[in-house]
Design a protein around this motif. Structure first.
Motif, PDB file in Angstrom:
ATOM      1  N   THR A   1      12.081 -33.122  -6.380  1.00 44.93           N
ATOM      2  CA  THR A   1      11.455 -32.295  -7.401  1.00 44.93           C
ATOM      3  C   THR A   1      10.194 -32.987  -7.888  1.00 44.93           C
ATOM      4  O   THR A   1      10.227 -34.162  -8.267  1.00 44.93           O
ATOM      5  N   VAL A   2       9.089 -32.297  -7.879  1.00 45.87           N
ATOM      6  CA  VAL A   2       7.801 -32.879  -8.253  1.00 45.87           C
ATOM      7  C   VAL A   2       7.784 -33.160  -9.747  1.00 45.87           C
ATOM      8  O   VAL A   2       8.206 -32.337 -10.565  1.00 45.87           O
ATOM      9  N   ARG A   3       7.252 -34.337 -10.087  1.00 45.62           N
ATOM     10  CA  ARG A   3       7.068 -34.690 -11.497  1.00 45.62           C
ATOM     11  C   ARG A   3       5.581 -34.655 -11.814  1.00 45.62           C
ATOM     12  O   ARG A   3       4.785 -35.332 -11.185  1.00 45.62           O
ATOM     13  N   MET A   4       5.191 -33.879 -12.806  1.00 43.30           N
ATOM     14  CA  MET A   4       3.805 -33.804 -13.243  1.00 43.30           C
ATOM     15  C   MET A   4       3.610 -34.786 -14.392  1.00 43.30           C
ATOM     16  O   MET A   4       4.436 -34.881 -15.292  1.00 43.30           O
ATOM     17  N   ALA A   5       2.495 -35.548 -14.339  1.00 42.67           N
ATOM     18  CA  ALA A   5       2.179 -36.508 -15.392  1.00 42.67           C
ATOM     19  C   ALA A   5       0.685 -36.459 -15.667  1.00 42.67           C
ATOM     20  O   ALA A   5      -0.089 -35.943 -14.853  1.00 42.67           O
ATOM     21  N   GLU A   6       0.279 -37.001 -16.799  1.00 44.65           N
ATOM     22  CA  GLU A   6      -1.127 -37.015 -17.160  1.00 44.65           C
ATOM     23  C   GLU A   6      -1.914 -37.906 -16.209  1.00 44.65           C
ATOM     24  O   GLU A   6      -1.420 -38.944 -15.771  1.00 44.65           O
ATOM     25  N   PHE A   7      -3.155 -37.522 -15.892  1.00 45.10           N
ATOM     26  CA  PHE A   7      -4.022 -38.343 -15.058  1.00 45.10           C
ATOM     27  C   PHE A   7      -4.230 -39.709 -15.712  1.00 45.10           C
ATOM     28  O   PHE A   7      -4.407 -39.821 -16.910  1.00 45.10           O
ATOM     29  N   GLY A   8      -4.199 -40.755 -14.897  1.00 47.86           N
ATOM     30  CA  GLY A   8      -4.442 -42.099 -15.401  1.00 47.86           C
ATOM     31  C   GLY A   8      -3.208 -42.789 -15.932  1.00 47.86           C
ATOM     32  O   GLY A   8      -3.272 -43.943 -16.339  1.00 47.86           O
TER      33      GLY A   8
ATOM     34  N   MET B   1      14.442 -41.685  -7.812  1.00 41.82           N
ATOM     35  CA  MET B   1      13.040 -41.265  -7.739  1.00 41.82           C
ATOM     36  C   MET B   1      12.360 -41.899  -6.546  1.00 41.82           C
ATOM     37  O   MET B   1      12.806 -42.895  -6.009  1.00 41.82           O
ATOM     38  N   SER B   2      11.261 -41.273  -6.116  1.00 41.15           N
ATOM     39  CA  SER B   2      10.399 -41.830  -5.076  1.00 41.15           C
ATOM     40  C   SER B   2       8.960 -41.732  -5.549  1.00 41.15           C
ATOM     41  O   SER B   2       8.521 -40.671  -5.988  1.00 41.15           O
ATOM     42  N   ASP B   3       8.226 -42.842  -5.437  1.00 42.53           N
ATOM     43  CA  ASP B   3       6.840 -42.879  -5.895  1.00 42.53           C
ATOM     44  C   ASP B   3       5.898 -43.185  -4.738  1.00 42.53           C
ATOM     45  O   ASP B   3       4.829 -43.740  -4.933  1.00 42.53           O
ATOM     46  N   SER B   4       6.275 -42.812  -3.529  1.00 42.19           N
ATOM     47  CA  SER B   4       5.507 -43.206  -2.351  1.00 42.19           C
ATOM     48  C   SER B   4       4.498 -42.156  -1.901  1.00 42.19           C
ATOM     49  O   SER B   4       3.596 -42.466  -1.133  1.00 42.19           O
ATOM     50  N   GLY B   5       4.612 -40.938  -2.342  1.00 45.35           N
ATOM     51  CA  GLY B   5       3.730 -39.877  -1.863  1.00 45.35           C
ATOM     52  C   GLY B   5       2.582 -39.578  -2.808  1.00 45.35           C
ATOM     53  O   GLY B   5       2.310 -40.325  -3.748  1.00 45.35           O
ATOM     54  N   VAL B   6       1.895 -38.463  -2.562  1.00 46.00           N
ATOM     55  CA  VAL B   6       0.777 -38.067  -3.419  1.00 46.00           C
ATOM     56  C   VAL B   6       1.267 -37.569  -4.782  1.00 46.00           C
ATOM     57  O   VAL B   6       0.506 -37.550  -5.748  1.00 46.00           O
TER      58      VAL B   6
END
Length: 197
Positions: free
Chosen positions: A47-54, A26-31
């Protein structure tokens, strides 16, 4: 118009809307967080991972993920759910919520209170102007040492004297010695022999 052909195409697209994979990196460096996942048929990166805000988490390798393929297009995936079988926090009662990590640390909201499990690691509150604890019964600290870098004031609502000022006053105080035998004179005692640090 070939209705059977259209229905067959629609059926294939519906079947291709969801899939399951396993995280390899995984990479957590972008938007948005991006994941590399593997299925029995392919390995796909970014592949983009969608998660809940906050709320965000770094998925460890081996995490199972649910993949949504937009329009049934296998080249256009998004991760919509995740679970790691080895690290999942188990034993929750109905209504309980937990935030946890792969090292066993967690914050658990239960019917009888909130539990913070630090697993022997420090717990830090940064950059707060004031930290207020409103406790109806008391605050208990089971610790061998309580360290405070600044002054301590007890009975803060009615008292403004710090413990340091009380220490200094005690260490510097003296008093007159009464009933001195040389006439009616008095003598002043020395400050205490043992100072309070």
């Amino acid at each position: 118009m070939d209705v059977n052909g259209q229905l067959s195409r629609l059926y294939r697209q519906v079947r291709m809307l969801l899939g399951i994979g396993r995280v390899t990196s995984m990479s957590d460096s972008g938007v948005t967080q991006t994941i590399q996942y593997q299925t029995p048929l392919e390995v796909r990166d970014k592949t983009v991972r969608m998660a809940e805000f906050g709320f965000s988490s770094g998925l460890p390798g081996g995490t199972d993920v649910i993949l949504g393929f937009l329009g049934g297009d296998r080249s256009n995936a998004v991760i919509i759910a995740s679970n790691h079988q080895g690290y999942r926090h188990t034993g929750l009662a109905t209504g309980e919520t937990v935030i946890y990590d792969q090292w066993g640390q967690y914050v658990k909201l239960t019917k009888s209170g909130i539990i913070v499990e630090a697993k022997g690691q420090p717990v830090t509150v940064n950059d707060a102007t004031t930290v207020t604890i409103n406790a109806a019964t008391g605050v208990v600290m089971n610790t061998p040492t309580l360290k405070v870098s600044g002054d301590i004031i007890d009975n803060a609502g009615t008292n403004s004297t710090t413990m340091k000022k009380l220490r200094d006053t005690y260490n510097e105080h003296d008093h007159q010695v009464k009933n001195v035998q040389s006439g009616s004179s008095t003598a002043t005692s020395q400050p205490p022999g043992e100072l309070v640090q």
